[in-house]
Scaffold this motif. Structure first.
Motif, PDB file in Angstrom:
ATOM      1  N   GLN A  39       0.857  -1.179   0.000  1.00 20.50           N
ATOM      2  CA  GLN A  39       0.000   0.000   0.000  1.00 20.50           C
ATOM      3  C   GLN A  39       0.893   1.228   0.000  1.00 20.50           C
ATOM      4  OE1 GLN A  39      -3.212   0.261   2.816  1.00 20.50           O
ATOM      5  NE2 GLN A  39      -4.014  -1.741   2.262  1.00 20.50           N
ATOM      6  N   LEU A  40       0.491   2.218  -0.762  1.00 21.73           N
ATOM      7  CA  LEU A  40       1.238   3.463  -0.811  1.00 21.73           C
ATOM      8  C   LEU A  40       0.318   4.600  -1.204  1.00 21.73           C
ATOM      9  CD1 LEU A  40       2.974   3.945  -4.136  1.00 21.73           C
ATOM     10  CD2 LEU A  40       2.286   1.650  -3.561  1.00 21.73           C
ATOM     11  N   HIS A  41       0.812   5.788  -1.013  1.00 18.19           N
ATOM     12  CA  HIS A  41       0.097   6.994  -1.409  1.00 18.19           C
ATOM     13  C   HIS A  41       0.929   7.631  -2.517  1.00 18.19           C
ATOM     14  CE1 HIS A  41      -2.765  10.285   0.056  1.00 18.19           C
ATOM     15  NE2 HIS A  41      -2.311  10.651  -1.112  1.00 18.19           N
ATOM     16  N   LEU A  42       0.429   7.616  -3.738  1.00 19.16           N
ATOM     17  CA  LEU A  42       1.167   8.163  -4.873  1.00 19.16           C
ATOM     18  C   LEU A  42       1.296   9.668  -4.761  1.00 19.16           C
ATOM     19  CD1 LEU A  42      -0.181   6.439  -8.128  1.00 19.16           C
ATOM     20  CD2 LEU A  42       1.945   5.992  -6.926  1.00 19.16           C
ATOM     21  N   THR A  43       2.472  10.173  -5.096  1.00 21.14           N
ATOM     22  CA  THR A  43       2.649  11.611  -5.244  1.00 21.14           C
ATOM     23  C   THR A  43       2.118  11.996  -6.627  1.00 21.14           C
ATOM     24  OG1 THR A  43       4.816  11.423  -6.271  1.00 21.14           O
ATOM     25  CG2 THR A  43       4.756  11.545  -3.828  1.00 21.14           C
ATOM     26  N   GLU A  44       1.925  13.261  -6.844  1.00 14.21           N
ATOM     27  CA  GLU A  44       1.471  13.710  -8.158  1.00 14.21           C
ATOM     28  C   GLU A  44       2.501  13.343  -9.230  1.00 14.21           C
ATOM     29  OE1 GLU A  44       0.147  17.774 -10.505  1.00 14.21           O
ATOM     30  OE2 GLU A  44       0.073  17.742  -8.313  1.00 14.21           O
ATOM     31  N   SER A  45       3.763  13.471  -8.911  1.00 12.55           N
ATOM     32  CA  SER A  45       4.836  13.124  -9.847  1.00 12.55           C
ATOM     33  C   SER A  45       4.801  11.639 -10.218  1.00 12.55           C
ATOM     34  CB  SER A  45       6.187  13.492  -9.228  1.00 12.55           C
ATOM     35  OG  SER A  45       7.238  13.064 -10.047  1.00 12.55           O
ATOM     36  N   GLN A  46       4.606  10.771  -9.216  1.00 11.15           N
ATOM     37  CA  GLN A  46       4.529   9.334  -9.487  1.00 11.15           C
ATOM     38  C   GLN A  46       3.312   8.999 -10.343  1.00 11.15           C
ATOM     39  OE1 GLN A  46       4.540   8.268  -5.319  1.00 11.15           O
ATOM     40  NE2 GLN A  46       6.519   7.218  -5.532  1.00 11.15           N
ATOM     41  N   ALA A  47       2.170   9.607 -10.035  1.00 15.21           N
ATOM     42  CA  ALA A  47       0.946   9.349 -10.800  1.00 15.21           C
ATOM     43  C   ALA A  47       1.119   9.814 -12.245  1.00 15.21           C
ATOM     44  CB  ALA A  47      -0.240  10.043 -10.147  1.00 15.21           C
ATOM     45  N   LYS A  48       1.747  10.958 -12.436  1.00 13.04           N
ATOM     46  CA  LYS A  48       1.975  11.460 -13.799  1.00 13.04           C
ATOM     47  C   LYS A  48       2.926  10.544 -14.569  1.00 13.04           C
ATOM     48  CE  LYS A  48       0.872  16.309 -13.146  1.00 13.04           C
ATOM     49  NZ  LYS A  48       1.364  17.696 -13.113  1.00 13.04           N
ATOM     50  N   GLN A  49       3.920  10.013 -13.890  1.00 12.08           N
ATOM     51  CA  GLN A  49       4.839   9.079 -14.543  1.00 12.08           C
ATOM     52  C   GLN A  49       4.094   7.801 -14.936  1.00 12.08           C
ATOM     53  OE1 GLN A  49       8.197   7.811 -12.150  1.00 12.08           O
ATOM     54  NE2 GLN A  49       9.121   6.703 -13.831  1.00 12.08           N
ATOM     55  N   PHE A  50       3.276   7.286 -14.033  1.00 16.17           N
ATOM     56  CA  PHE A  50       2.550   6.046 -14.294  1.00 16.17           C
ATOM     57  C   PHE A  50       1.554   6.212 -15.449  1.00 16.17           C
ATOM     58  CE2 PHE A  50      -0.766   2.868 -13.507  1.00 16.17           C
ATOM     59  CZ  PHE A  50       0.017   1.722 -13.482  1.00 16.17           C
ATOM     60  N   TYR A  51       0.866   7.340 -15.482  1.00 15.89           N
ATOM     61  CA  TYR A  51      -0.171   7.567 -16.497  1.00 15.89           C
ATOM     62  C   TYR A  51       0.292   8.477 -17.635  1.00 15.89           C
ATOM     63  CZ  TYR A  51      -3.503   5.106 -13.615  1.00 15.89           C
ATOM     64  OH  TYR A  51      -4.158   4.130 -12.906  1.00 15.89           O
ATOM     65  N   GLN A  52       1.587   8.514 -17.874  1.00  9.59           N
ATOM     66  CA  GLN A  52       2.168   9.358 -18.909  1.00  9.59           C
ATOM     67  C   GLN A  52       1.508   9.155 -20.274  1.00  9.59           C
ATOM     68  OE1 GLN A  52       6.375   8.801 -19.110  1.00  9.59           O
ATOM     69  NE2 GLN A  52       6.662  10.186 -20.820  1.00  9.59           N
ATOM     70  N   ALA A  53       1.130   7.933 -20.597  1.00  2.00           N
ATOM     71  CA  ALA A  53       0.518   7.628 -21.896  1.00  2.00           C
ATOM     72  C   ALA A  53      -0.827   8.330 -22.086  1.00  2.00           C
ATOM     73  CB  ALA A  53       0.337   6.119 -22.055  1.00  2.00           C
ATOM     74  N   HIS A  54      -1.458   8.751 -20.984  1.00  2.00           N
ATOM     75  CA  HIS A  54      -2.773   9.395 -21.072  1.00  2.00           C
ATOM     76  C   HIS A  54      -2.703  10.923 -21.008  1.00  2.00           C
ATOM     77  CE1 HIS A  54      -4.689   5.546 -20.935  1.00  2.00           C
ATOM     78  NE2 HIS A  54      -4.178   5.262 -19.757  1.00  2.00           N
ATOM     79  N   GLU A  55      -1.485  11.456 -20.889  1.00  2.00           N
ATOM     80  CA  GLU A  55      -1.343  12.910 -20.802  1.00  2.00           C
ATOM     81  C   GLU A  55      -1.997  13.567 -22.013  1.00  2.00           C
ATOM     82  OE1 GLU A  55       2.036  16.274 -19.834  1.00  2.00           O
ATOM     83  OE2 GLU A  55       2.684  14.245 -20.341  1.00  2.00           O
ATOM     84  N   GLY A  56      -2.767  14.626 -21.755  1.00  2.00           N
ATOM     85  CA  GLY A  56      -3.452  15.348 -22.821  1.00  2.00           C
ATOM     86  C   GLY A  56      -4.856  14.844 -23.101  1.00  2.00           C
ATOM     87  N   LYS A  57      -5.212  13.675 -22.573  1.00  2.00           N
ATOM     88  CA  LYS A  57      -6.567  13.161 -22.759  1.00  2.00           C
ATOM     89  C   LYS A  57      -7.514  13.854 -21.784  1.00  2.00           C
ATOM     90  CE  LYS A  57      -4.991   8.746 -24.560  1.00  2.00           C
ATOM     91  NZ  LYS A  57      -4.882   7.308 -24.331  1.00  2.00           N
ATOM     92  N   PHE A  58      -8.769  13.908 -22.131  1.00  2.00           N
ATOM     93  CA  PHE A  58      -9.743  14.670 -21.356  1.00  2.00           C
ATOM     94  C   PHE A  58      -9.851  14.220 -19.904  1.00  2.00           C
ATOM     95  CE2 PHE A  58     -12.271  11.094 -22.711  1.00  2.00           C
ATOM     96  CZ  PHE A  58     -13.160  10.878 -21.672  1.00  2.00           C
ATOM     97  N   PHE A  59      -9.559  12.967 -19.615  1.00  2.00           N
ATOM     98  CA  PHE A  59      -9.724  12.437 -18.258  1.00  2.00           C
ATOM     99  C   PHE A  59      -8.428  12.456 -17.443  1.00  2.00           C
ATOM    100  CE2 PHE A  59      -8.902   8.915 -21.185  1.00  2.00           C
ATOM    101  CZ  PHE A  59      -7.796   8.307 -20.589  1.00  2.00           C
ATOM    102  N   TYR A  60      -7.334  12.915 -18.036  1.00  2.00           N
ATOM    103  CA  TYR A  60      -6.015  12.825 -17.404  1.00  2.00           C
ATOM    104  C   TYR A  60      -5.970  13.504 -16.028  1.00  2.00           C
ATOM    105  CZ  TYR A  60      -0.954  13.404 -16.821  1.00  2.00           C
ATOM    106  OH  TYR A  60       0.325  13.397 -16.336  1.00  2.00           O
ATOM    107  N   LYS A  61      -6.389  14.739 -15.928  1.00  2.00           N
ATOM    108  CA  LYS A  61      -6.329  15.456 -14.647  1.00  2.00           C
ATOM    109  C   LYS A  61      -7.199  14.779 -13.590  1.00  2.00           C
ATOM    110  CE  LYS A  61      -5.080  19.967 -16.431  1.00  2.00           C
ATOM    111  NZ  LYS A  61      -5.467  21.356 -16.631  1.00  2.00           N
ATOM    112  N   ARG A  62      -8.355  14.299 -13.997  1.00  2.00           N
ATOM    113  CA  ARG A  62      -9.253  13.585 -13.086  1.00  2.00           C
ATOM    114  C   ARG A  62      -8.596  12.306 -12.576  1.00  2.00           C
ATOM    115  NH1 ARG A  62     -14.160  13.739 -16.333  1.00  2.00           N
ATOM    116  NH2 ARG A  62     -13.393  11.806 -17.165  1.00  2.00           N
ATOM    117  N   LEU A  63      -7.908  11.606 -13.458  1.00  2.00           N
ATOM    118  CA  LEU A  63      -7.229  10.366 -13.105  1.00  2.00           C
ATOM    119  C   LEU A  63      -6.080  10.627 -12.124  1.00  2.00           C
ATOM    120  CD1 LEU A  63      -7.027   7.312 -13.633  1.00  2.00           C
ATOM    121  CD2 LEU A  63      -5.606   7.840 -15.627  1.00  2.00           C
TER     122      LEU A  63
END
Length: 147
Positions: A39-63
């Protein structure tokens, strides 16, 4: 074929102990083995790295907001055709679709929206290796002696 995949229980699933326990039972009932978990609490930087492929998609910020909203659990699963089996057990990404097409899947039962759909699963062996390296950098897959 015996293999591995990465699964994530998203923060809103962990906040509901009944749903969290039921999702774990889904895994166990299918004969899928949990190799390791944390269990962990993702930082914003970690979440952005993990979901890099979705950057720019309409749901990215929500995710990113969801995935940093509280603790989540990352699991490495093992078993015969586990990548395919876990994805089938999760069901479709879109919860509304899952409710009608796969009413007994994890996302249908515990997902709240397309973003808060309860779980994540690697979509390929190469994705698994990349994702596992982010969360379990000191482990190799397959682990020694586990083929």
């Amino acid at each position: 074929m015996h293999g591995f995949t990465l699964a994530i229980f998203k923060p809103h699933l962990l906040k509901n102990p009944v749903a969290y326990s039921a999702a774990e039972k889904f895994i166990d009932s299918c004969g899928i083995r949990i190799v390791t978990r944390k269990q962990l609490h993702l930082t914003e930087s970690q979440a952005k790295q993990f979901y890099q492929a979705h950057e720019g998609k309409f749901f990215y910020k929500r995710l990113i907001s969801l995935m940093t909203s509280g603790p989540l659990e990352v699991l490495i699963l093992s078993g015969e055709n586990v990548l395919t089996r876990w994805r089938e057990l999760m069901g479709p990404t879109k919860v509304f679709k899952a409710v009608y097409s796969h009413p007994d899947c994890v996302r249908s039962l515990f997902g709240l929206s397309d973003t808060r759909n309860a779980t994540h699963g690697s979509d390929s062996e190469s994705s698994f290796l990349t994702e596992a390296a982010l969360f379990f950098p000191n482990q190799k897959f397959p682990p020694d002696g586990d083929q």
